[in-house]
Design a protein around this motif. Structure first.
Motif, PDB file in Angstrom:
ATOM      1  N   ASP A  34     -13.085  -2.098  -3.750  1.00 52.07           N
ATOM      2  CA  ASP A  34     -13.641  -1.769  -2.444  1.00 52.07           C
ATOM      3  C   ASP A  34     -13.936  -3.083  -1.712  1.00 52.07           C
ATOM      4  N   PRO A  35     -14.297  -3.018  -0.416  1.00 50.26           N
ATOM      5  CA  PRO A  35     -14.550  -4.264   0.331  1.00 50.26           C
ATOM      6  C   PRO A  35     -15.624  -5.148  -0.287  1.00 50.26           C
ATOM      7  N   GLY A  36     -16.631  -4.539  -0.913  1.00 52.52           N
ATOM      8  CA  GLY A  36     -17.675  -5.332  -1.549  1.00 52.52           C
ATOM      9  C   GLY A  36     -17.139  -6.154  -2.709  1.00 52.52           C
ATOM     10  N   ARG A  37     -16.296  -5.539  -3.511  1.00 54.03           N
ATOM     11  CA  ARG A  37     -15.726  -6.271  -4.648  1.00 54.03           C
ATOM     12  C   ARG A  37     -14.703  -7.302  -4.178  1.00 54.03           C
ATOM     13  N   ILE A  38     -13.985  -6.989  -3.122  1.00 50.86           N
ATOM     14  CA  ILE A  38     -13.060  -7.979  -2.575  1.00 50.86           C
ATOM     15  C   ILE A  38     -13.838  -9.210  -2.112  1.00 50.86           C
ATOM     16  N   LYS A  39     -14.995  -8.999  -1.500  1.00 50.51           N
ATOM     17  CA  LYS A  39     -15.816 -10.123  -1.057  1.00 50.51           C
ATOM     18  C   LYS A  39     -16.304 -10.947  -2.245  1.00 50.51           C
ATOM     19  N   VAL A  59       4.976   2.870  -3.544  1.00 53.36           N
ATOM     20  CA  VAL A  59       3.928   2.447  -4.479  1.00 53.36           C
ATOM     21  C   VAL A  59       3.570   0.973  -4.334  1.00 53.36           C
ATOM     22  N   SER A  60       4.455   0.169  -3.718  1.00 54.37           N
ATOM     23  CA  SER A  60       4.134  -1.246  -3.518  1.00 54.37           C
ATOM     24  C   SER A  60       3.160  -1.454  -2.373  1.00 54.37           C
ATOM     25  N   SER A  61       2.934  -0.416  -1.574  1.00 53.07           N
ATOM     26  CA  SER A  61       2.100  -0.589  -0.380  1.00 53.07           C
ATOM     27  C   SER A  61       0.631  -0.841  -0.717  1.00 53.07           C
ATOM     28  N   GLY A  62       0.173  -0.387  -1.865  1.00 58.20           N
ATOM     29  CA  GLY A  62      -1.228  -0.602  -2.236  1.00 58.20           C
ATOM     30  C   GLY A  62      -1.587  -2.063  -2.325  1.00 58.20           C
ATOM     31  N   GLU A  63      -0.699  -2.869  -2.898  1.00 59.41           N
ATOM     32  CA  GLU A  63      -0.945  -4.311  -3.014  1.00 59.41           C
ATOM     33  C   GLU A  63      -0.937  -4.984  -1.650  1.00 59.41           C
ATOM     34  N   ASN A  64      -0.111  -4.484  -0.727  1.00 56.80           N
ATOM     35  CA  ASN A  64      -0.061  -5.064   0.616  1.00 56.80           C
ATOM     36  C   ASN A  64      -1.415  -4.936   1.318  1.00 56.80           C
ATOM     37  N   VAL A  74      -3.605 -16.640  -4.897  1.00 60.73           N
ATOM     38  CA  VAL A  74      -4.294 -15.448  -5.384  1.00 60.73           C
ATOM     39  C   VAL A  74      -3.297 -14.301  -5.474  1.00 60.73           C
ATOM     40  N   ILE A  75      -3.212 -13.674  -6.635  1.00 61.82           N
ATOM     41  CA  ILE A  75      -2.368 -12.496  -6.828  1.00 61.82           C
ATOM     42  C   ILE A  75      -3.285 -11.285  -6.915  1.00 61.82           C
ATOM     43  N   VAL A  76      -3.020 -10.267  -6.110  1.00 55.85           N
ATOM     44  CA  VAL A  76      -3.897  -9.095  -6.097  1.00 55.85           C
ATOM     45  C   VAL A  76      -3.135  -7.833  -6.486  1.00 55.85           C
ATOM     46  N   SER A  77      -3.847  -6.950  -7.167  1.00 58.05           N
ATOM     47  CA  SER A  77      -3.355  -5.602  -7.454  1.00 58.05           C
ATOM     48  C   SER A  77      -3.804  -4.665  -6.345  1.00 58.05           C
ATOM     49  N   ALA A  78      -3.331  -3.436  -6.395  1.00 54.92           N
ATOM     50  CA  ALA A  78      -3.843  -2.408  -5.492  1.00 54.92           C
ATOM     51  C   ALA A  78      -5.268  -2.062  -5.899  1.00 54.92           C
ATOM     52  N   MET A  79      -6.044  -1.543  -4.967  1.00 53.14           N
ATOM     53  CA  MET A  79      -7.394  -1.093  -5.287  1.00 53.14           C
ATOM     54  C   MET A  79      -7.342  -0.049  -6.408  1.00 53.14           C
ATOM     55  N   ALA A  80      -8.370  -0.044  -7.244  1.00 56.03           N
ATOM     56  CA  ALA A  80      -8.411   0.854  -8.400  1.00 56.03           C
ATOM     57  C   ALA A  80      -8.104   2.290  -7.982  1.00 56.03           C
ATOM     58  N   GLY A  81      -7.136   2.910  -8.669  1.00 58.37           N
ATOM     59  CA  GLY A  81      -6.785   4.297  -8.413  1.00 58.37           C
ATOM     60  C   GLY A  81      -5.752   4.504  -7.331  1.00 58.37           C
ATOM     61  N   ARG A  82      -5.491   3.476  -6.511  1.00 58.12           N
ATOM     62  CA  ARG A  82      -4.589   3.660  -5.381  1.00 58.12           C
ATOM     63  C   ARG A  82      -3.145   3.874  -5.831  1.00 58.12           C
ATOM     64  N   THR A  83      -2.675   3.099  -6.826  1.00 62.90           N
ATOM     65  CA  THR A  83      -1.289   3.267  -7.277  1.00 62.90           C
ATOM     66  C   THR A  83      -1.075   4.659  -7.838  1.00 62.90           C
ATOM     67  N   ASN A  84      -2.022   5.159  -8.637  1.00 63.23           N
ATOM     68  CA  ASN A  84      -1.895   6.526  -9.160  1.00 63.23           C
ATOM     69  C   ASN A  84      -1.819   7.536  -8.027  1.00 63.23           C
ATOM     70  N   GLU A  85      -2.599   7.317  -6.985  1.00 66.35           N
ATOM     71  CA  GLU A  85      -2.578   8.217  -5.832  1.00 66.35           C
ATOM     72  C   GLU A  85      -1.212   8.198  -5.164  1.00 66.35           C
ATOM     73  N   LEU A  86      -0.657   6.998  -4.981  1.00 72.59           N
ATOM     74  CA  LEU A  86       0.651   6.881  -4.349  1.00 72.59           C
ATOM     75  C   LEU A  86       1.749   7.508  -5.195  1.00 72.59           C
ATOM     76  N   VAL A  87       1.693   7.293  -6.503  1.00 74.11           N
ATOM     77  CA  VAL A  87       2.669   7.905  -7.408  1.00 74.11           C
ATOM     78  C   VAL A  87       2.568   9.429  -7.325  1.00 74.11           C
ATOM     79  N   GLY A  88       1.344   9.938  -7.276  1.00 74.23           N
ATOM     80  CA  GLY A  88       1.150  11.382  -7.157  1.00 74.23           C
ATOM     81  C   GLY A  88       1.752  11.941  -5.885  1.00 74.23           C
ATOM     82  N   TRP A  89       1.610  11.201  -4.791  1.00 74.70           N
ATOM     83  CA  TRP A  89       2.211  11.653  -3.530  1.00 74.70           C
ATOM     84  C   TRP A  89       3.734  11.727  -3.643  1.00 74.70           C
ATOM     85  N   VAL A  90       4.324  10.694  -4.265  1.00 79.27           N
ATOM     86  CA  VAL A  90       5.786  10.689  -4.441  1.00 79.27           C
ATOM     87  C   VAL A  90       6.216  11.889  -5.282  1.00 79.27           C
ATOM     88  N   ASP A  91       5.543  12.115  -6.411  1.00 80.73           N
ATOM     89  CA  ASP A  91       5.908  13.213  -7.302  1.00 80.73           C
ATOM     90  C   ASP A  91       5.771  14.571  -6.622  1.00 80.73           C
TER      91      ASP A  91
END
Length: 421
Positions: free
Chosen positions: A15-20, A70-75, A38-55
Motif C-alpha cells: 500500500d502507499p504507506g509501505r511504499i513510503k 499480469v505485468s501491469s501490476g509492477e508498472n 530499485v526492482i519492485v513487485s506488484a502490490m501484494a495480491g495484485r498479480t493473483n487478482e490479474l490472473v483471476g481476471w484473465v482466467d
C-alpha cells in the motif's frame, strides 16, 4: 558512483504507506553515496487478482495477452515508488521492462532474460538521476511483445540487473529478516543464518523454502552476485539479514545449514513394469511432454522381468501424470499392472555443504525420524542434500526432530561435527 540493487517484494509495497517506508530505505542508500536500481513487485495480491481476471475471461488464454495483463501490476508499483521518491527530493524515474530494455526469450509466462543493455539507465545516472525504479518480472521479446518471467520473477530481475551493472550487492527486501535454519512457524528454535552458500540456498529454494526464487539463486551463483535477504519492516544495519555468497566466503563451520519441507507432494508408483532397456525413457518422456515436474525417482529390484517404478511430483500435477501414463499405456509404449497415487505425503530435506566431508549425516537423519516413529517411504540423496518422503501428518514433527538432531539452533554445530567424524 557505486551501484546498489534493492528489490522490494509484494508485501513490502502492499500500500502507499509501505511504499513510503521502502522509499525511506532507498533514500538512505542514496545519502550514503550510491546510485540505486530499485526492482519492485506488484502490490501484494495484485498479480493473483490479474490472473483471476484473465482466467475468468479466457481459460485457454493467448499467452501474449496474459503477459500484457499480469505485468501491469509492477508498472503501477514502479510509478508510485518513483513519485514517492520524488516527493522526498530524490531524483528518481520509473522504467518498464521494454524501456530499459530487458531483452528476453519469447517463452511467454516463463521467459528468460537474455540481455540487459546499460546505456539507457547509465545515461540517466550521468544526467543526475539517483534512482532507477524498474518494474520487475517483465521484459520484451525479440518480437517486441511484453513477456513475464514466471512467479517470483522479480527476484530474477534484481539479480540480473546486479550482474549487468556490476552492483556491489543485491538486497532482497521481503517479509522475513533473513534465511532461517527452517521455517520459524514450525520450529520455534529456528535460527537466522548470517551467511549461506549459493549451493545451499539453491537446494533450499528448490526444496520448498520460499525466501528466494530458484532461478534468481542460479543466476547469482553463475555471476557471483552477493545477495542479502532483509526484512522491509525492520531497521537494517551492516549485520542485518542473511548474505547468500560463495562457499569460500563462509567462515562459520557447519555440516547442515537447514531443513526444508514441501507439503504438496505426491508419491506415484507403477507396479509390475516390464524391466527392459528404455523403460525409464518410455515412462518419463510422456511425463515431461505433459509438463509434470518429476522429482524423486526410485526403481525396485527386478523379479521375473518386472519391477516397480516410484516417483514424486506436485499434487496439482497428479491428474496430468495419470493421464499421460494411461495414454502411453494405450499406445503400447509402456505396460504396467497398476498406477497408485498417494497424495498424503510430504518431502523433508536436510541441506549442507558439510556433507561432502562428514560421514554419518544420513544415519543421524534416519535415526532421528525412527525415534519419533516416522516411517520413510522414499529416499534420495545428492552431494549436499538428503530428501525423504513421509506421511504428511508427520511433517511438522519430522522438521522439528531433524532440527534438534542436527543442533541447528547452535551456531557452528561443533558437537555435530565431532560426532560426524
Amino acid at each position: 558512483m557505486p551501484i546498489l540493487v534493492m528489490k522490494f517484494g509484494g508485501t513490502s509495497v502492499a500500500d502507499p504507506g509501505r511504499i513510503k517506508a521502502a522509499a525511506e530505505k532507498v533514500r538512505g542508500e542514496v545519502e550514503n553515496g550510491s546510485d540505486v536500481i530499485v526492482i519492485v513487485s506488484a502490490m501484494a495480491g495484485r498479480t493473483n487478482e490479474l490472473v483471476g481476471w484473465v482466467d475468468s475471461i479466457a481459460p485457454f488464454y493467448d499467452a501474449r495477452e496474459y503477459d500484457a495483463v499480469v505485468s501491469s501490476g509492477e508498472n503501477v508499483t514502479a510509478g508510485l515508488m518513483a513519485l514517492t521518491l520524488q516527493e522526498m527530493d530524490v531524483p528518481a524515474r520509473s522504467w518498464q521492462g521494454w524501456q530499459v530494455p530487458v531483452r528476453t526469450s519469447s517463452a511467454h509466462g516463463a521467459a528468460r532474460i537474455e540481455e540487459i543493455p546499460r546505456a539507457n539507465i547509465d545515461g540517466k545516472f550521468a544526467d543526475g538521476m539517483k534512482v532507477a525504479v524498474v518494474a520487475g518480472f517483465q521484459g520484451i521479446s525479440p518480437e517486441g511483445r511484453i513477456t513475464t518471467l514466471g512467479r517470483g520473477g522479480s527476484d530474477t530481475t534484481a539479480v540480473a540487473f546486479a550482474a549487468a551493472f556490476g552492483a556491489e550487492r543485491c538486497d532482497i527486501y521481503t517479509d522475513v529478516d533473513g534465511v532461517y535454519t527452517t521455517d520459524p512457524r514450525i520450529c520455534s528454535k529456528a535460527r537466522r543464518l548470517e551467511r549461506i552458500a549459493f549451493e545451499e540456498m539453491l537446494e533450499l529454494a528448490s526444496l520448498g523454502a520460499k525466501v528466494l526464487q530458484t532461478r534468481s539463486v542460479e543466476l547469482a551463483m553463475r555471476y557471483n552476485v552477493p545477495l542479502r535477504v532483509l526484512s522491509s519492516f525492520e531497521e537494517t544495519g551492516a549485520s542485518s539479514g542473511t548474505i547468500v555468497c560463495g562457499e569460500e566466503d563462509i567462515m562459520e563451520s557447519r555440516v547442515i545449514s537447514g531443513v526444508a519441507y514441501s507439503r504438496d507432494e505426491a508419491k506415484m508408483t507403477l507396479t509390475a513394469v516390464a524391466d527392459r532397456p528404455g523403460i525409464a525413457a518410455a515412462i518419463f518422456g510422456p511425463l515431461a511432454e505433459a509438463g509434470v515436474n518429476v522429482d524423486m525417482i526410485v526403481q525396485n529390484i527386478s523379479e521375473e522381468g518386472r519391477t516397480d517404478m516410484t516417483f514424486s511430483c506436485p499434487v496439482p500435477q497428479v491428474t496430468r501424470a495419470e493421464q499421460a501414463l494411461q495414454a502411453a499405456r494405450e499406445k503400447g509404449q509402456i505396460d504396467f499392472a497398476e498406477l497408485i497415487a498417494d497424495t498424503e505425503v510430504a518431502k523433508i530435506s536436510v541441506v549442507g555443504i558439510g556433507m561432502r566431508s562428514h560421514a554419518g549425516v544420513a544415519a543421524r537423519m534416519f535415526q532421528a525420524l525412527a525415534s519419533e516413529g516416522i516411517n520413510i517411504k522414499v529416499i534420495t540423496t545428492s552431494e549436499i542434500k538428503i530428501s525423504v518422503l513421509v506421511e504428511r501428518k508427520y511433517m511438522e514433527l519430522a522438521v522439528q526432530a531433524l532440527h534438534d538432531a542436527f543442533e541447528l539452533d547452535k551456531a557452528g554445530q561443533p558437537e555435530l561435527a565431532a560426532k560426524a567424524n
